[in-house]
Design a protein around this motif. Structure first.
Motif, short mmCIF file in Angstrom:
data_model
loop_
_atom_site.label_atom_id
_atom_site.label_comp_id
_atom_site.label_asym_id
_atom_site.label_seq_id
_atom_site.Cartn_x
_atom_site.Cartn_y
_atom_site.Cartn_z
N LYS A 21 -0.27 -9.11 9.10
CA LYS A 21 0.72 -8.55 8.17
C LYS A 21 1.40 -9.66 7.37
O LYS A 21 1.58 -9.53 6.16
CB LYS A 21 1.75 -7.75 8.96
N LEU A 22 1.76 -10.76 8.03
CA LEU A 22 2.38 -11.89 7.34
C LEU A 22 1.44 -12.49 6.29
O LEU A 22 1.85 -12.79 5.17
CB LEU A 22 2.79 -12.96 8.35
N ALA A 23 0.17 -12.63 6.63
CA ALA A 23 -0.81 -13.18 5.68
C ALA A 23 -0.96 -12.27 4.47
O ALA A 23 -0.98 -12.74 3.32
CB ALA A 23 -2.16 -13.37 6.37
N VAL A 24 -1.02 -10.96 4.69
CA VAL A 24 -1.17 -10.01 3.59
C VAL A 24 0.09 -10.01 2.72
O VAL A 24 0.00 -10.02 1.49
CB VAL A 24 -1.49 -8.59 4.12
N VAL A 29 2.83 -11.47 -2.39
CA VAL A 29 3.92 -12.10 -3.14
C VAL A 29 3.37 -13.23 -4.01
O VAL A 29 3.74 -13.35 -5.18
CB VAL A 29 5.01 -12.62 -2.18
N LYS A 30 2.50 -14.06 -3.45
CA LYS A 30 1.97 -15.20 -4.21
C LYS A 30 1.24 -14.74 -5.47
O LYS A 30 1.39 -15.34 -6.53
CB LYS A 30 1.03 -16.03 -3.34
N TRP A 31 0.44 -13.70 -5.37
CA TRP A 31 -0.36 -13.26 -6.51
C TRP A 31 0.26 -12.11 -7.28
O TRP A 31 -0.33 -11.60 -8.22
CB TRP A 31 -1.78 -12.91 -6.05
N GLY A 32 1.48 -11.67 -6.89
CA GLY A 32 2.19 -10.63 -7.64
C GLY A 32 1.51 -9.28 -7.59
O GLY A 32 1.44 -8.59 -8.60
N LYS A 33 1.02 -8.89 -6.42
CA LYS A 33 0.32 -7.62 -6.27
C LYS A 33 1.19 -6.63 -5.50
O LYS A 33 1.81 -6.98 -4.50
CB LYS A 33 -1.01 -7.81 -5.55
N ASP A 34 1.21 -5.41 -5.97
CA ASP A 34 1.99 -4.36 -5.32
C ASP A 34 1.06 -3.64 -4.34
O ASP A 34 0.21 -2.87 -4.73
CB ASP A 34 2.53 -3.39 -6.37
N ILE A 35 1.24 -3.93 -3.06
CA ILE A 35 0.34 -3.37 -2.05
C ILE A 35 1.05 -2.32 -1.22
O ILE A 35 2.28 -2.24 -1.20
CB ILE A 35 -0.23 -4.46 -1.14
N ARG A 50 -1.53 -0.63 -4.87
CA ARG A 50 -0.91 0.58 -5.40
C ARG A 50 -1.32 0.89 -6.84
O ARG A 50 -1.12 2.01 -7.30
CB ARG A 50 0.60 0.46 -5.37
N ALA A 51 -1.83 -0.10 -7.55
CA ALA A 51 -2.20 0.12 -8.95
C ALA A 51 -3.23 1.24 -9.05
O ALA A 51 -4.10 1.38 -8.19
CB ALA A 51 -2.72 -1.16 -9.57
N GLU A 52 -3.14 1.99 -10.12
CA GLU A 52 -3.92 3.21 -10.25
C GLU A 52 -5.43 3.01 -10.18
O GLU A 52 -6.12 3.70 -9.44
CB GLU A 52 -3.55 3.90 -11.58
N ASN A 53 -5.98 2.08 -10.91
CA ASN A 53 -7.42 1.91 -10.96
C ASN A 53 -7.93 0.71 -10.18
O ASN A 53 -9.09 0.35 -10.28
CB ASN A 53 -7.90 1.81 -12.41
N CYS A 54 -7.07 0.08 -9.39
CA CYS A 54 -7.47 -1.11 -8.64
C CYS A 54 -8.11 -0.68 -7.32
O CYS A 54 -7.56 0.13 -6.58
CB CYS A 54 -6.25 -2.00 -8.40
N GLN A 55 -9.26 -1.25 -7.00
CA GLN A 55 -10.00 -0.89 -5.78
C GLN A 55 -9.82 -1.89 -4.65
O GLN A 55 -10.53 -1.82 -3.65
CB GLN A 55 -11.49 -0.77 -6.12
N TRP A 56 -8.88 -2.83 -4.76
CA TRP A 56 -8.69 -3.83 -3.72
C TRP A 56 -8.16 -3.16 -2.46
O TRP A 56 -7.26 -2.32 -2.51
CB TRP A 56 -7.70 -4.89 -4.20
N THR A 84 2.95 -8.30 -10.97
CA THR A 84 4.29 -7.73 -11.03
C THR A 84 5.30 -8.83 -10.69
O THR A 84 5.02 -9.67 -9.84
CB THR A 84 4.45 -6.53 -10.07
N PHE A 85 6.44 -8.84 -11.38
CA PHE A 85 7.43 -9.89 -11.17
C PHE A 85 8.60 -9.44 -10.32
O PHE A 85 9.36 -10.24 -9.83
CB PHE A 85 7.93 -10.43 -12.51
N TYR A 86 8.79 -8.13 -10.15
CA TYR A 86 9.77 -7.61 -9.21
C TYR A 86 8.97 -7.06 -8.04
O TYR A 86 8.37 -6.01 -8.14
CB TYR A 86 10.64 -6.53 -9.86
N HIS A 87 8.98 -7.81 -6.99
CA HIS A 87 8.05 -7.54 -5.92
C HIS A 87 8.72 -6.96 -4.69
O HIS A 87 9.68 -7.51 -4.19
CB HIS A 87 7.33 -8.85 -5.55
N LYS A 88 8.18 -5.85 -4.19
CA LYS A 88 8.75 -5.17 -3.03
C LYS A 88 8.56 -5.96 -1.73
O LYS A 88 9.32 -5.80 -0.80
CB LYS A 88 8.13 -3.78 -2.88
N LYS A 89 7.56 -6.77 -1.65
CA LYS A 89 7.30 -7.54 -0.43
C LYS A 89 8.14 -8.80 -0.36
O LYS A 89 8.24 -9.41 0.69
CB LYS A 89 5.81 -7.91 -0.33
N ALA A 90 8.76 -9.20 -1.45
CA ALA A 90 9.65 -10.37 -1.44
C ALA A 90 11.03 -9.92 -0.99
O ALA A 90 12.00 -10.00 -1.71
CB ALA A 90 9.69 -11.02 -2.81
#
Length: 190
Positions: A21-24, A29-35, A50-56, A84-90
């Motif tokens: 969980k910490l690694a994810v 946060v590092k790459w600005g992804k909303d997961i 969470r992005a609509e068309n992202c398959q990660w 994203t610059f306002y990050h929920k995981k930060a």
């Protein structure tokens, strides 16, 4: 694994769920992804973008029934979404844990300097209120909570008696009516 810049691959083993969980979270946060954590139970963990068309996505499960370690079983495609610059995981806890050692060594860090540091290192915008709360949480991580320290006063008295046989230790406290908690007033050693 470098927790500051985690890289994932199928077959990768994590010692426990907390490390995964910490690694994810560090990655997000590092790459600005909303997961989003889709599944977190006793044996498996699944996270997706969470992005609509992202398959990660990532999926990890326990190696064996009695073992705490997780192995990465599946990885989705690379991210196709933007940063994203306002990050929920930060969160405040995340920032306090990440910067606790830095703040311990830099006691005179101003709010603006810390905001700039977080923005330059993580590309995350945080508010002034978040900075103050992060400072408070980091102080608790560094020094411990005052409640835990107060509980240790009786241990200190016992230690004084052990080290100084025949002496008397008297501790005086008072009840703070505003907050309904005892406060330490004086400690006498005779």
């Amino acid at each position: 694994m470098d927790m500051e810049d985690p890289k994932f691959h199928v077959g990768q083993v994590f010692d426990n769920k907390q490390l995964f969980k910490l690694a994810v979270d560090n990655y997000a946060v590092k790459w600005g992804k909303d997961i989003q954590w889709v599944k977190q139970d006793a044996t498996r963990m699944r996270v997706k973008c969470r992005a609509e068309n992202c398959q990660w996505m990532l999926f990890a499960s326990k190696v064996e029934a009695g073992d705490d370690s997780l192995v990465m079983k599946t990885m989705g495609h690379e991210h196709t979404c933007g940063r994203t610059f306002y990050h929920k995981k930060a969160t405040l806890g995340f920032l306090a844990r990440k910067y606790a050692d830095f703040l311990r060594l830099n006691k005179r860090m101003t709010v603006e300097e810390f905001r700039e540091k977080v923005h330059s290192e993580l590309n995350v915008n945080i508010t002034v209120a978040q900075v103050y709360k992060t400072f408070m949480k980091a102080k608790i991580i560094i020094h411990g909570s005052y409640k835990e320290q107060y509980k240790r006063l009786w241990d200190y008295c016992d230690e004084l008696l052990k080290c100084n046989p025949g002496s008397t230790v008297y501790m005086e406290t008072e009840l703070d009516e505003n907050i309904g908690r005892e406060r330490f007033q004086r400690l006498y050693v005779c």
